[in-house]
Motif scaffolding. Structure first.
Motif, PDB file in Angstrom:
ATOM      1  N   ARG A   1      -4.002 -33.714  63.390  1.00  9.72           N
ATOM      2  CA  ARG A   1      -2.547 -33.562  64.696  1.00  9.72           C
ATOM      3  C   ARG A   1      -1.294 -33.541  63.740  1.00  9.72           C
ATOM      4  O   ARG A   1      -0.310 -34.395  63.644  1.00  9.72           O
ATOM      5  N   TYR A   2      -0.830 -32.387  64.221  1.00  7.02           N
ATOM      6  CA  TYR A   2       1.121 -31.834  64.026  1.00  7.02           C
ATOM      7  C   TYR A   2       1.725 -31.935  64.395  1.00  7.02           C
ATOM      8  O   TYR A   2       2.159 -31.353  65.293  1.00  7.02           O
ATOM      9  N   GLN A   3       3.114 -32.207  64.380  1.00  2.62           N
ATOM     10  CA  GLN A   3       4.236 -32.541  66.207  1.00  2.62           C
ATOM     11  C   GLN A   3       4.696 -31.772  64.814  1.00  2.62           C
ATOM     12  O   GLN A   3       6.311 -32.153  63.726  1.00  2.62           O
ATOM     13  N   HIS A   4       6.078 -31.070  64.817  1.00  3.21           N
ATOM     14  CA  HIS A   4       6.104 -29.684  64.435  1.00  3.21           C
ATOM     15  C   HIS A   4       7.633 -29.771  65.546  1.00  3.21           C
ATOM     16  O   HIS A   4       7.574 -29.205  66.676  1.00  3.21           O
ATOM     17  N   GLN A   5       8.747 -30.012  64.098  1.00  3.09           N
ATOM     18  CA  GLN A   5      10.037 -29.926  65.783  1.00  3.09           C
ATOM     19  C   GLN A   5      11.350 -28.878  65.153  1.00  3.09           C
ATOM     20  O   GLN A   5      11.834 -28.717  65.460  1.00  3.09           O
ATOM     21  N   SER A   6      10.174 -28.170  64.178  1.00  7.68           N
ATOM     22  CA  SER A   6      11.899 -27.009  63.469  1.00  7.68           C
ATOM     23  C   SER A   6      11.343 -25.690  64.489  1.00  7.68           C
ATOM     24  O   SER A   6      10.720 -25.853  64.670  1.00  7.68           O
ATOM     25  N   SER A   7      12.947 -25.030  64.166  1.00 12.12           N
ATOM     26  CA  SER A   7      12.667 -23.767  64.394  1.00 12.12           C
ATOM     27  C   SER A   7      11.697 -23.109  63.924  1.00 12.12           C
ATOM     28  O   SER A   7      11.924 -21.627  64.300  1.00 12.12           O
ATOM     29  N   ASN A   8      12.048 -23.095  62.446  1.00 12.06           N
ATOM     30  CA  ASN A   8      10.794 -22.533  61.802  1.00 12.06           C
ATOM     31  C   ASN A   8       9.155 -22.142  62.035  1.00 12.06           C
ATOM     32  O   ASN A   8       9.097 -23.578  62.116  1.00 12.06           O
ATOM     33  N   THR A   9       9.159 -21.319  62.625  1.00 11.03           N
ATOM     34  CA  THR A   9       7.404 -21.613  63.118  1.00 11.03           C
ATOM     35  C   THR A   9       6.843 -20.682  61.595  1.00 11.03           C
ATOM     36  O   THR A   9       5.960 -21.112  61.624  1.00 11.03           O
ATOM     37  N   LYS A  10       6.719 -20.289  60.621  1.00 10.50           N
ATOM     38  CA  LYS A  10       6.430 -20.677  59.691  1.00 10.50           C
ATOM     39  C   LYS A  10       6.152 -21.254  58.456  1.00 10.50           C
ATOM     40  O   LYS A  10       7.360 -22.679  57.976  1.00 10.50           O
ATOM     41  N   ALA A  11       5.340 -21.641  57.325  1.00  6.45           N
ATOM     42  CA  ALA A  11       5.064 -23.023  56.949  1.00  6.45           C
ATOM     43  C   ALA A  11       3.950 -22.852  56.281  1.00  6.45           C
ATOM     44  O   ALA A  11       2.827 -21.560  56.222  1.00  6.45           O
ATOM     45  N   LEU A  12       4.046 -23.387  54.597  1.00  2.00           N
ATOM     46  CA  LEU A  12       2.809 -22.913  53.459  1.00  2.00           C
ATOM     47  C   LEU A  12       1.684 -24.043  53.786  1.00  2.00           C
ATOM     48  O   LEU A  12       2.411 -25.411  53.269  1.00  2.00           O
ATOM     49  N   LEU A  13       0.831 -23.814  54.529  1.00  2.00           N
ATOM     50  CA  LEU A  13      -0.329 -25.038  53.983  1.00  2.00           C
ATOM     51  C   LEU A  13      -0.836 -24.441  52.363  1.00  2.00           C
ATOM     52  O   LEU A  13      -1.817 -23.384  51.853  1.00  2.00           O
TER      53      LEU A  13
ATOM     54  N   HIS B   1     -19.502 -21.025  40.868  1.00  4.56           N
ATOM     55  CA  HIS B   1     -20.701 -21.352  40.600  1.00  4.56           C
ATOM     56  C   HIS B   1     -20.109 -21.954  39.420  1.00  4.56           C
ATOM     57  O   HIS B   1     -20.460 -23.988  39.180  1.00  4.56           O
ATOM     58  N   GLN B   2     -19.788 -21.190  38.843  1.00  4.69           N
ATOM     59  CA  GLN B   2     -18.556 -22.161  37.189  1.00  4.69           C
ATOM     60  C   GLN B   2     -18.022 -23.024  37.018  1.00  4.69           C
ATOM     61  O   GLN B   2     -17.419 -24.706  37.378  1.00  4.69           O
ATOM     62  N   ASN B   3     -17.092 -22.930  38.463  1.00  2.00           N
ATOM     63  CA  ASN B   3     -15.977 -23.922  38.704  1.00  2.00           C
ATOM     64  C   ASN B   3     -15.995 -23.600  40.407  1.00  2.00           C
ATOM     65  O   ASN B   3     -15.474 -22.792  40.930  1.00  2.00           O
ATOM     66  N   PRO B   4     -16.904 -24.708  40.555  1.00  2.00           N
ATOM     67  CA  PRO B   4     -16.340 -24.442  42.628  1.00  2.00           C
ATOM     68  C   PRO B   4     -14.932 -25.617  42.860  1.00  2.00           C
ATOM     69  O   PRO B   4     -15.165 -24.985  44.403  1.00  2.00           O
ATOM     70  N   ARG B   5     -13.688 -26.135  41.899  1.00  2.00           N
ATOM     71  CA  ARG B   5     -12.891 -26.379  42.499  1.00  2.00           C
ATOM     72  C   ARG B   5     -11.953 -25.102  42.954  1.00  2.00           C
ATOM     73  O   ARG B   5     -12.112 -24.057  42.036  1.00  2.00           O
ATOM     74  N   PHE B   6     -11.173 -25.235  44.221  1.00  2.00           N
ATOM     75  CA  PHE B   6     -10.487 -24.366  43.930  1.00  2.00           C
ATOM     76  C   PHE B   6      -9.009 -25.060  45.494  1.00  2.00           C
ATOM     77  O   PHE B   6      -9.059 -25.769  45.570  1.00  2.00           O
ATOM     78  N   THR B   7      -7.653 -24.093  45.172  1.00  2.00           N
ATOM     79  CA  THR B   7      -6.948 -23.889  46.185  1.00  2.00           C
ATOM     80  C   THR B   7      -6.459 -23.373  47.535  1.00  2.00           C
ATOM     81  O   THR B   7      -6.846 -21.680  47.284  1.00  2.00           O
ATOM     82  N   LEU B   8      -6.806 -23.514  48.339  1.00  2.00           N
ATOM     83  CA  LEU B   8      -5.920 -22.203  49.761  1.00  2.00           C
ATOM     84  C   LEU B   8      -4.983 -22.366  49.380  1.00  2.00           C
ATOM     85  O   LEU B   8      -4.197 -23.807  49.923  1.00  2.00           O
ATOM     86  N   GLU B   9      -3.864 -21.240  49.687  1.00  2.00           N
ATOM     87  CA  GLU B   9      -2.895 -21.878  49.580  1.00  2.00           C
ATOM     88  C   GLU B   9      -2.179 -20.512  50.779  1.00  2.00           C
ATOM     89  O   GLU B   9      -1.933 -19.042  50.296  1.00  2.00           O
ATOM     90  N   ASN B  10      -1.489 -20.660  51.679  1.00  2.00           N
ATOM     91  CA  ASN B  10      -1.745 -19.601  52.808  1.00  2.00           C
ATOM     92  C   ASN B  10      -0.123 -19.979  53.603  1.00  2.00           C
ATOM     93  O   ASN B  10      -0.034 -21.264  53.856  1.00  2.00           O
ATOM     94  N   THR B  11       0.668 -18.595  53.839  1.00  2.00           N
ATOM     95  CA  THR B  11       1.507 -19.290  55.407  1.00  2.00           C
ATOM     96  C   THR B  11       0.512 -18.832  56.503  1.00  2.00           C
ATOM     97  O   THR B  11      -0.279 -17.581  56.848  1.00  2.00           O
ATOM     98  N   VAL B  12       1.112 -19.986  57.044  1.00  2.00           N
ATOM     99  CA  VAL B  12       0.999 -20.186  58.606  1.00  2.00           C
ATOM    100  C   VAL B  12       1.658 -20.151  59.901  1.00  2.00           C
ATOM    101  O   VAL B  12       3.390 -20.703  59.556  1.00  2.00           O
ATOM    102  N   SER B  13       0.787 -19.400  60.530  1.00  2.00           N
ATOM    103  CA  SER B  13       2.176 -19.731  62.302  1.00  2.00           C
ATOM    104  C   SER B  13       2.405 -20.789  62.580  1.00  2.00           C
ATOM    105  O   SER B  13       1.030 -21.759  63.319  1.00  2.00           O
ATOM    106  N   LEU B  14       3.307 -21.685  63.272  1.00  2.00           N
ATOM    107  CA  LEU B  14       3.531 -22.988  63.803  1.00  2.00           C
ATOM    108  C   LEU B  14       3.878 -22.937  65.394  1.00  2.00           C
ATOM    109  O   LEU B  14       4.553 -22.298  64.873  1.00  2.00           O
ATOM    110  N   ASN B  15       3.199 -23.670  66.152  1.00  2.16           N
ATOM    111  CA  ASN B  15       3.823 -23.505  68.059  1.00  2.16           C
ATOM    112  C   ASN B  15       5.541 -25.022  67.399  1.00  2.16           C
ATOM    113  O   ASN B  15       5.359 -25.540  66.286  1.00  2.16           O
TER     114      ASN B  15
END
Length: 346
Positions: A121-133, A158-172
């Motif tokens: 649970r994240y409390q967003h107080q900025s006027s910018n609605t975009k964030a990088l998750l 199969h060879q490398n199960p590790r990975f990184t998800l990096e996406n721009t998300v919209s916050l309220n």
């Protein structure tokens, strides 16, 4: 032991011996020379049936080509009458298991499910609605939801199960619920240091404008398994515990689909064709017929498997319950057909 290679080798040997047992017991033995240090021990019962053991004592490989039968799939009835149920995406408040760090998935799930929800649970107080998750995972698959909306998916290999998800998300403005679904896709059953292997999320961060928030050691809530999975809605009894709606073609992630069908006549093997589905699992009369991942293609650009065998012992004459979990939301059940396998002896 069932998990040892010798068990599989002996299983194939016993199957081959049983297949040609009459020839071995009653056939006429003849030894043929196939060239330098190569022989064939042939046990022939009649002009049409024989069994042969090939021997190569030379230093070079010799290619052997053989075939016992051929199989073709005959397109069957396309299933209809589909209903759907969209699984619940939990929030932090919905969870009973809490921790101030990211828990390892295998230990937390304890083999009860492929799925583990990480909720924040994240409390967003900025006027910018975009964030990088940004989420780093040890594997295997991750689906990220922000306020109940899919924000991105990623997976390892199969060879490398590790990975990184990096996406721009919209916050309220105010409270935001971040729900991360980590999914396992099979585990190794042998090898060194298995007790040290781990899966699941290892770090999570949010970057809002120039400020990066490290969420890894924040308060997280956990839920093992999906709601439909925990209610066993793939069974007759569990299916009645949720409200099913008419199929809407919305193609949302974590969609459950169900229909009923009659068993086809005859005794030929039958299989469900999932050629246009995404990723998930299917059950017939409460029995799992396997996990599918049709959207994940091989190096040839095709799925590794599209037909999934349905043992006739699972079926009744009429009114068989088919329930499918479509995890990705890519596939439509309207394309699923119940096909028959035609096997021809060669």
């Amino acid at each position: 032991m069932i998990r040892q290679p010798k068990w599989g080798h002996l299983k194939e040997l016993h199957a081959a011996m049983k297949h040609c047992s009459i020839n071995l017991l009653r056939g006429q033995q003849t030894i043929y020379s196939l060239g330098d240090k190569r022989e064939a021990y042939v046990f022939r019962l009649n002009s049409r049936k024989c069994a042969a053991f090939l021997v190569n004592r030379g230093g070079k490989d010799t290619e052997v080509s053989t075939q016992n039968s051929s199989r073709s799939m005959i397109r069957g009835k396309i299933l209809d009458g589909w209903e759907e149920f969209i699984d619940h995406i939990p929030n932090y408040e919905d969870t009973t298991l809490k921790s101030n760090t990211l828990l390892e998935q295998i230990t937390t799930a304890r083999d009860s499910s492929d799925y583990l929800w990480y909720n924040f649970r994240y409390q967003h107080q900025s006027s910018n609605t975009k964030a990088l998750l940004k989420v780093y995972s040890l594997g295997h698959v991750l689906h990220a939801f922000v306020n109940g909306v899919l924000a991105g998916s990623a997976h390892g290999t199969h060879q490398n199960p590790r990975f990184t998800l990096e996406n721009t998300v919209s916050l309220n403005s105010g409270i935001n619920n971040i729900s991360l679904l980590s999914v396992m896709v099979g585990l190794p059953d042998s090898g060194a240091f298995m007790e040290t292997k781990g899966l699941g999320l290892r770090s999570v961060s949010l970057q809002v404008q120039q400020k990066q928030l490290i969420l890894t050691n924040s308060s997280w809530g956990y839920q093992v398994g999906l709601l439909g999975e925990n209610l066993q809605i793939y069974t007759d009894q569990g299916s009645s515990k949720v409200q099913w709606n008419k199929f809407s073609s919305s193609r949302q992630p974590l969609s459950w689909y169900k229909t009923v069908f009659d068993a086809p006549a005859g005794d030929e093997p039958i299989a469900l064709n999932f050629g246009l589905m995404g990723k998930g699992e299917a059950w017939v009369n409460g029995e799992s017929i396997g996990r599918y991942w049709v959207s994940f293609h091989t190096t040839n650009g095709i799925p590794s498997q599209t037909w999934y065998h349905v043992p006739r012992s699972f079926l009744k004459a009429t009114g068989n319950l088919l329930v499918i979990l479509e995890e990705e939301g890519r596939g439509s059940p309207l394309s699923i057909s119940l096909d028959t396998a035609s096997i021809t002896r060669v």
